[in-house]
Scaffold this motif. Structure first.
Motif, mmCIF file in Angstrom:
data_model
loop_
_atom_site.group_PDB
_atom_site.id
_atom_site.type_symbol
_atom_site.label_atom_id
_atom_site.label_comp_id
_atom_site.label_asym_id
_atom_site.label_seq_id
_atom_site.Cartn_x
_atom_site.Cartn_y
_atom_site.Cartn_z
ATOM 1 N N SER B 7 0.852 -1.079 0.059
ATOM 2 C CA SER B 7 -0.052 0.079 -0.107
ATOM 3 C C SER B 7 0.858 1.185 0.121
ATOM 4 O O SER B 7 2.048 1.511 0.755
ATOM 5 C CB SER B 7 -0.819 0.073 1.294
ATOM 6 O OG SER B 7 -0.571 -0.700 2.287
ATOM 7 N N THR B 8 0.607 2.200 -0.804
ATOM 8 C CA THR B 8 1.044 3.341 -1.037
ATOM 9 C C THR B 8 0.350 4.390 -0.091
ATOM 10 O O THR B 8 0.795 5.352 0.049
ATOM 11 C CB THR B 8 1.384 3.938 -2.414
ATOM 12 O OG1 THR B 8 0.078 3.706 -2.933
ATOM 13 C CG2 THR B 8 2.410 3.243 -3.140
ATOM 14 N N SER B 9 -0.671 4.042 0.322
ATOM 15 C CA SER B 9 -1.620 4.775 0.966
ATOM 16 C C SER B 9 -1.056 4.943 2.418
ATOM 17 O O SER B 9 -0.319 4.221 2.867
ATOM 18 C CB SER B 9 -2.936 4.151 1.290
ATOM 19 O OG SER B 9 -2.703 2.925 1.993
ATOM 20 N N PRO B 10 -1.260 6.071 3.093
ATOM 21 C CA PRO B 10 -0.757 6.478 4.295
ATOM 22 C C PRO B 10 -1.170 5.585 5.260
ATOM 23 O O PRO B 10 -2.429 5.154 5.465
ATOM 24 C CB PRO B 10 -1.290 8.226 4.563
ATOM 25 C CG PRO B 10 -2.341 8.212 3.922
ATOM 26 C CD PRO B 10 -2.356 7.240 2.553
ATOM 27 N N PHE B 11 -0.471 5.029 6.262
ATOM 28 C CA PHE B 11 -0.871 4.293 7.457
ATOM 29 C C PHE B 11 -1.791 5.136 8.381
ATOM 30 O O PHE B 11 -1.510 6.249 8.691
ATOM 31 C CB PHE B 11 0.374 4.041 8.198
ATOM 32 C CG PHE B 11 0.140 3.005 9.270
ATOM 33 C CD1 PHE B 11 -0.334 1.719 9.274
ATOM 34 C CD2 PHE B 11 0.480 3.544 10.634
ATOM 35 C CE1 PHE B 11 -0.653 0.919 10.543
ATOM 36 C CE2 PHE B 11 0.016 2.795 11.755
ATOM 37 C CZ PHE B 11 -0.275 1.440 11.585
ATOM 38 N N PRO B 12 -2.863 4.400 8.577
ATOM 39 C CA PRO B 12 -3.764 5.043 9.612
ATOM 40 C C PRO B 12 -3.436 4.909 10.819
ATOM 41 O O PRO B 12 -3.337 3.647 11.526
ATOM 42 C CB PRO B 12 -5.144 4.094 9.277
ATOM 43 C CG PRO B 12 -4.811 2.969 8.761
ATOM 44 C CD PRO B 12 -3.240 3.125 8.303
ATOM 45 N N TYR B 46 2.293 -1.081 11.367
ATOM 46 C CA TYR B 46 2.947 -0.265 10.453
ATOM 47 C C TYR B 46 3.840 -0.797 9.622
ATOM 48 O O TYR B 46 3.849 -0.655 8.281
ATOM 49 C CB TYR B 46 3.893 0.770 11.478
ATOM 50 C CG TYR B 46 4.498 1.910 10.440
ATOM 51 C CD1 TYR B 46 3.769 2.931 9.956
ATOM 52 C CD2 TYR B 46 5.703 1.808 9.986
ATOM 53 C CE1 TYR B 46 4.333 4.006 9.473
ATOM 54 C CE2 TYR B 46 6.502 2.599 9.412
ATOM 55 C CZ TYR B 46 5.645 3.873 8.842
ATOM 56 O OH TYR B 46 6.224 4.663 8.063
ATOM 57 N N HIS B 49 1.828 -2.801 7.082
ATOM 58 C CA HIS B 49 1.156 -2.149 6.208
ATOM 59 C C HIS B 49 2.227 -1.452 4.992
ATOM 60 O O HIS B 49 1.778 -1.667 4.040
ATOM 61 C CB HIS B 49 0.778 -0.720 6.872
ATOM 62 C CG HIS B 49 0.147 0.497 5.873
ATOM 63 N ND1 HIS B 49 -1.289 0.255 5.653
ATOM 64 C CD2 HIS B 49 0.426 1.346 5.386
ATOM 65 C CE1 HIS B 49 -1.692 1.398 4.912
ATOM 66 N NE2 HIS B 49 -0.617 1.951 4.749
ATOM 67 N N HIS B 50 3.327 -1.480 5.481
ATOM 68 C CA HIS B 50 4.370 -1.027 4.389
ATOM 69 C C HIS B 50 5.366 -2.024 4.086
ATOM 70 O O HIS B 50 6.248 -1.865 3.458
ATOM 71 C CB HIS B 50 5.138 0.133 5.108
ATOM 72 C CG HIS B 50 4.399 1.409 5.079
ATOM 73 N ND1 HIS B 50 3.971 2.302 3.957
ATOM 74 C CD2 HIS B 50 4.082 2.173 6.370
ATOM 75 C CE1 HIS B 50 3.448 3.291 4.338
ATOM 76 N NE2 HIS B 50 3.504 3.293 5.662
#
Lengths: 257, 187
Positions: B7-12, B46, B49-50
């Protein structure tokens, strides 16, 4: 000369009067109590009817539930107390449980279980003191979608249902905010004052207390240190003066997560 | 496994990320324990996610993970090490380096899946795609388009070796070939 009976007859007279008063009082009382009993039975059946017709609303609609609870409280019927009454009124189930098929009770008992879970899970971070609103938020965040809404009032009632268990759960008012306390710990006046001050900005510092409450440094420091050692405040050391934060603000700010 | 695309979306970030004391070591034991658990969860999420497999602590200090710019609060290296130690005891991290002896070192494996779990993931994938008894190159496993939807896509080669060696030990795979040209066969 005969203004008043000051002779022995006066004793007799007063005895007779008081006896008369007593008998009159008795008859009044008995007639009163029968009429009250009739009223109560009428009222009870009406209340029963009402509760049965609206059981669904009571369960699903929080404002309706609150109004209903308030009405019960106003006329001196505590739905929860009467349901946990020893011996149950009419044989088996309690008066209230019979009325509503247990649904109101069950609602609060289920909620109470959730409250206990939340308090247990968060005890480490807040020392067993958590705001009612935070409890509500946490419960709501884990509930399934479409489930009925709950209010602060519901939470407080749920906490009250825990009382007969002799548990340490109780409510505590600090300033305008109501907390649920899940550890048997009393706060002293200074500690309450600090917690109340921390509600304003989310944190306090020693000098804030010294200025606003006109406390000497040692007093402010002691109150804060006590709360820190109880996990009721968290320290932020990365500022000019250490800030002591209320863990309640962990939920209050930022995004969901 | 649609959520497993890199995901390139920011981590919530969780709410406690915006709680200033979260970045200072709490003096009370109980509070500190709660803090460690929160950090552990945050780091695992985190990294998942990344898709970070190995974390360099020194480099991470200036990333958003350990430095909250909007609050201007950051974790110190000492505090991070403590969190890593805590995670290691929970089996969710391991110091990277010679034989896992790099305690207090800089690089650390973050086991949002541990090697065992990775091993079974590989095995399941091979099974599902009917590639047993087929020779696959290691490059194919982690870098080819065929695995782009898999969580192990882009995996650190060292970790890949670790996971495969578990399967080899169980007799479920065989690794052969020279460096850079290694292949693997699953049974």
């Amino acid at each position: 000369m005969s203004r008043k009976g000051v002779g022995l007859a006066a004793f007799d007279r007063s005895r007779i009067t008081s006896a008369q008063y007593a008998s009159h009082g008795n008859s009044l009382r008995s007639s009163h109590s029968t009429s009250v009993a009739t009223q109560l039975s009428v009222f009870r059946s009406l209340l029963q009817q009402f509760a049965q017709t609206h059981a669904k609303d009571i369960r699903s609609n929080p404002s309706f539930r609150a109004e209903f609870a308030r009405m019960c409280a106003a006329i001196g019927v505590d739905p929860l107390a009467s349901s946990s009454g020893a011996g149950g009124k009419d044989g088996g189930g309690s008066f209230w449980a019979q009325m509503l098929g247990g649904s109101v009770n069950d609602f609060y008992f289920e909620l109470a279980v959730r409250v206990v879970e939340v308090c247990g899970a968060s005890r480490e971070e807040n020392g067993g003191l958590i705001g009612v609103k935070e409890v509500k938020d946490r419960i709501m965040s884990t509930r399934m979608e479409g489930s009925s809404e709950i209010t602060d009032d519901d939470i407080l009632r749920a906490v009250n249902t825990l009382k007969p268990l002799g548990s340490s759960y109780s409510t505590l008012t600090v300033g305008p905010k109501i907390y649920i306390r899940s550890v048997p710990k009393e706060l002293n006046i200074d500690q309450s004052a600090v917690l109340e001050a921390a509600q304003v900005l989310g944190y306090v510092t020693v000098s804030m207390l010294m200025i606003n409450l006109k406390w000497p440094r040692a007093r402010a420091k002691t109150a804060i240190d006590d709360l820190v050692s109880e996990s009721m405040l968290w320290v932020d050391m990365q500022c000019a003066e250490w800030e002591y934060w209320s863990p309640g603000f962990m939920l209050g700010t930022g995004d969901d997560g | 496994m649609s959520a497993s695309l890199p995901s390139t979306s920011p981590f919530p970030f969780p709410r406690f990320y915006n709680f200033p004391p979260f970045f200072s070591r709490q003096p009370t034991l109980q509070t500190h324990h709660s803090q460690l658990r929160k950090w552990s969860t945050l780091i695992l999420n985190y990294c998942r996610h990344h898709r970070i497999f190995k974390l360099s602590l020194i480099d991470a200090l200036d990333t958003e993970l350990l430095y909250n710019k909007s609050l201007d609060k950051r974790m110190g290296i000492g505090e991070v090490r403590e969190v890593v130690e805590f995670m290691r005891k929970e089996g969710r991290a391991e110091w990277a380096g010679e034989g896992g002896k790099g305690v207090g070192g800089n690089e650390v494996w973050i086991w949002w899946r541990n090697p065992e779990e990775w091993a079974s993931l590989f095995y399941e994938w091979v099974d599902d795609t009917a590639q047993k008894h087929t020779v696959l190159t290691l490059y194919e496993l982690t870098e080819s388009e065929a695995t782009i939807s898999q969580e192990f896509h882009g995996m650190d080669p060292d970790l890949l070796q670790k996971a495969l060696s578990i399967l080899v030990k169980r007799g479920k795979a065989q690794v052969f070939g020279q460096e850079d040209q290694q292949g693997v066969k699953f049974f």
